[in-house]
Each structure stands twice: as C-alpha cells, then as structure tokens.
Design a protein around this motif. Structure first.
Motif: not given
Length: 79
Positions: A17-21, A36, A38, A43-44
C-alpha cells in the motif's frame, strides 16, 4: 510539566500500500487526515494524531478512519 508520551499512533498498512496515496484517499473520500509514514521515515505506515480533539469528534474521526481502512482492505482483496 513534561512527559514521555505521544499523541499519535503509527499503523502499518497492508503490504504494497502506498501510504501517500492512502492518506490522500482518506482525505478525499472519508474527510479524515493522517500523515503518510514516508514523511516520518516509515513508508507503508500512517501516523494518526489525536491531540486537541474532543472525545465526541475523536469517535467520528475513528469511524471515518475505519471506513477508509475497510475500503482499502476490500480493494486489496479484489485485486
């Protein structure tokens, strides 16, 4: 008076999973903001802050966050 506690919790997102998205999606679809992971070197993950939030609004925010997580898990199982 100082303390060693924090007013946030870190949560790991499902693999890949992209944390920013995910953070953007939470704001757009569920009206709740998180940081996020990151941005914090993880990240994540997401960082959920709950300081300065009255208990009644904290419950509402937690419900929105849960809705976003449920949606994310549903999307992950469909792909």
């Amino acid at each position: 008076v100082g303390g060693s506690g924090a007013m946030y919790v870190m949560a790991r997102l499902p693999g890949g999973t992209d944390d920013r998205d995910f953070a953007s999606r939470l704001i757009e679809r569920h009206g709740v903001a998180v940081i996020p992971g990151s941005f914090c070197g993880l990240p994540g993950w997401i960082r959920v802050c709950y300081s300065n939030l009255p208990p009644d609004l904290c419950k509402i925010a937690a419900g929105r966050l849960k809705g976003g997580i449920v949606e994310l898990i549903a999307d992950k199982t469909e792909t």
